[in-house]
Design an enzyme around this catalytic site. Structure first.
Site, short mmCIF file in Angstrom:
data_model
loop_
_atom_site.label_atom_id
_atom_site.label_comp_id
_atom_site.label_asym_id
_atom_site.label_seq_id
_atom_site.Cartn_x
_atom_site.Cartn_y
_atom_site.Cartn_z
N ASP A 1 -29.86 -4.74 20.80
CA ASP A 1 -29.23 -6.00 21.16
C ASP A 1 -28.67 -5.91 22.58
OD1 ASP A 1 -29.71 -7.04 18.69
OD2 ASP A 1 -27.61 -7.21 18.08
N LYS B 1 -33.00 -14.67 18.92
CA LYS B 1 -32.68 -15.16 17.58
C LYS B 1 -32.59 -16.67 17.53
CE LYS B 1 -29.69 -11.21 16.39
NZ LYS B 1 -30.44 -10.51 15.35
N SER C 1 -24.66 -4.03 17.57
CA SER C 1 -23.38 -3.77 18.22
C SER C 1 -23.17 -2.29 18.50
CB SER C 1 -22.25 -4.28 17.31
OG SER C 1 -22.63 -5.51 16.72
#
Lengths: 295, 192
Positions: A25, A82, A237
């Protein structure tokens, strides 16, 4: 001779090229460069990592196309983005700006509480989350060309990732031992398309690539998921919420390749600095869990 | 015959399955010592930057260069990039083949495609004379080749998608994603 684009083969094929790799991410072009330099096989472009989405609350939507575009321009590896569950217009927008994979993701706030996107209509491939084999095969039935087990995003707690991977892989093992006359009832029980149940049994694995996601924060977590039998890992994360993102990202990439070599795993796990703080899932209420989104 | 698949990242398992059905003894290569005793090596599809970084980190670049001087190597897609001498970007390359590569030459994933190709030498002793169904995924092109490199397949417009230099083979596409094992048999002949 005629060239054919957008076939299920080429959609599924890109996921096959990502196998054995780490998808990270990233929230901006600088992060994307760090991820690429660390050896990520793809990046997921989003405005906030799941831990921040959790902390901020409110409605989480598709990211700004301009921000995604900047990430696309900054790296040579594939870029994913996303959209909300069921939000096919967000998906159309992402396809039009040239993302390489769309994650129809429970991390964002669902736009439809009954239906997912009909993904066969798109040229761009989709990855979707699952907690069990039935959910995975329903998504593939709708056109998903890649699956990831959901885990519990933004927690840094690997327990749900393990639960979901064990569930899916366990159901496949069970399926392989069933006699043919029990397959229809098995399909009914898990709520999956019969043809995909038959295909999965024949292949002895899911018909598309299956990554793990949701809670992977250390090289050991990544190797654990690989040893359980997934094809690769998503780290959300876990990297950019840690003390030294570049070092941790590199270590997780190495651990995913050398997942069976404990000496190398020990070596890459040394002096990584602070891991993300994390939230223990057993201390969360059901309403706080996002893996339950998806139908 | 013992054939290695470079197992740093990518679709090495698909190559492995194909080689096993052809009776090869397959070894996954992640570290230099695993190259010992191999007749040939396949560098799979995947992300060439990832493969390059891991190869550098684990000291595989020089051993692979040495291996390729005498043994057969086949690179598919990312593997073909890795074999090239130039990919117009600063990234680790083996430089074993005298070819220049253009990465992501067709655009983004929505431009990935399938097409039938004629391949020189592929059907030499084959009953199956049909074209090869090739799958291109965010594929590179072989922009140019040096002397001693034979172009074995092109698209209709002449752009190069497969080339051979002695025992070294580069393809922009992925025979391992099909059920057609002619390319793998072709490679095993080179590795003999």
């Amino acid at each position: 001779m005629e060239q054919k684009t957008g076939s299920f083969e080429v959609k599924k094929g890109l996921a096959q090229m990502l196998k054995g790799g780490v998808i990270m991410d990233v929230v901006n072009a600088d992060h994307a460069k760090i991820a690429e330099d660390a050896g990520a096989c793809a990046v997921m472009a989003l405005e906030r990592v799941p831990a921040d989405i959790r902390a901020d609350g409110g409605v989480a939507r598709m990211s700004d196309p301009d921000m995604i575009q900047k990430i696309i321009e900054s790296v040579s590896i594939p870029v994913m983005a996303k959209c909300r569950i069921g939000h096919f217009v967000e998906a159309q927008i992402l396809e039009s700006i040239g993302v390489d994979y769309i994650d129809e993701s429970e991390v964002l706030t669902p736009a439809d509480e009954a239906n997912h996107i009909y993904k066969h209509d798109f040229k761009v491939p989709f990855v979707c989350g699952c907690r069990n084999l039935g959910e995975a095969l329903r998504r593939i039935g709708e056109g998903a060309a890649m699956i990831r087990t959901k885990g519990e995003a933004g927690t840094g707690d690997v327990v749900e990732a393990v639960r979901h991977a064990r569930t899916v892989l366990g159901e496949i093992r069970k399926l392989q031992n069933l006699p043919v006359e029990e397959l229809m009832t098995f399909a009914k029980e898990i709520g999956a398309p019969y043809e995909l149940v038959v295909e999965t049994r024949k292949l002895g694995r899911m018909p598309v690539v299956n990554f793990a996601a949701g809670g992977i924060a250390t090289p050991a977590d990544a190797a654990l998921m690989m040893q359980l039998g997934v094809d690769g890992v998503f780290v959300g994360s876990g990297i950019f919420k840690s003390g030294d993102p570049s070092k941790r990202a590199t270590a997780i990439v190495k651990a995913t390749t050398h997942y069976q070599d404990a000496k190398i795993l020990a070596d890459v796990s040394r002096n990584l600095g602070e891991a993300m703080v994390g939230r223990q899932i057993s201390s969360m209420t059901d309403a706080e869990k996002i893996a339950t989104r998806g139908w | 015959m013992k054939i290695g698949v470079l197992a740093l990242q990518g679709d090495f398992a698909e190559h492995q399955v194909m080689l096993k059905t052809l009776g090869a003894d397959v070894v996954q290569v992640r570290l230099p010592e695993q190259l010992n005793g191999l007749s040939g090596l396949i560098i799979p599809g995947g992300e060439s930057t990832t493969i390059g970084k891991l190869a550098t980190a684990y000291g595989l670049i020089e051993p692979l260069k040495t291996f390729g001087k005498t043994q057969a190597i086949w690179g598919t897609c990312a593997g073909a990039i890795f074999l090239a001498k130039d990919a117009h970007r600063p990234q680790p390359l083996l430089g074993l083949m005298d070819i220049v590569i253009e990465r992501n030459a067709f655009g983004r994933q929505v431009d990935s495609f399938e097409v039938d190709l004629n391949v020189t030498g592929l059907n030499a002793d084959e009953k199956d004379q049909s074209p090869f169904h090739a799958v291109f995924i965010r594929a590179p092109l072989i922009e140019s080749v040096g002397k001693g490199v034979e172009v074995i397949s092109t698209l209709e417009d002449g752009r190069i998608v497969a080339a051979r230099q002695g025992k070294l083979l580069a393809t922009s596409f992925h025979p391992e994603l099909t059920r057609d094992n002619r390319f793998h048999r072709y490679f095993m002949e080179l590795a003999k």
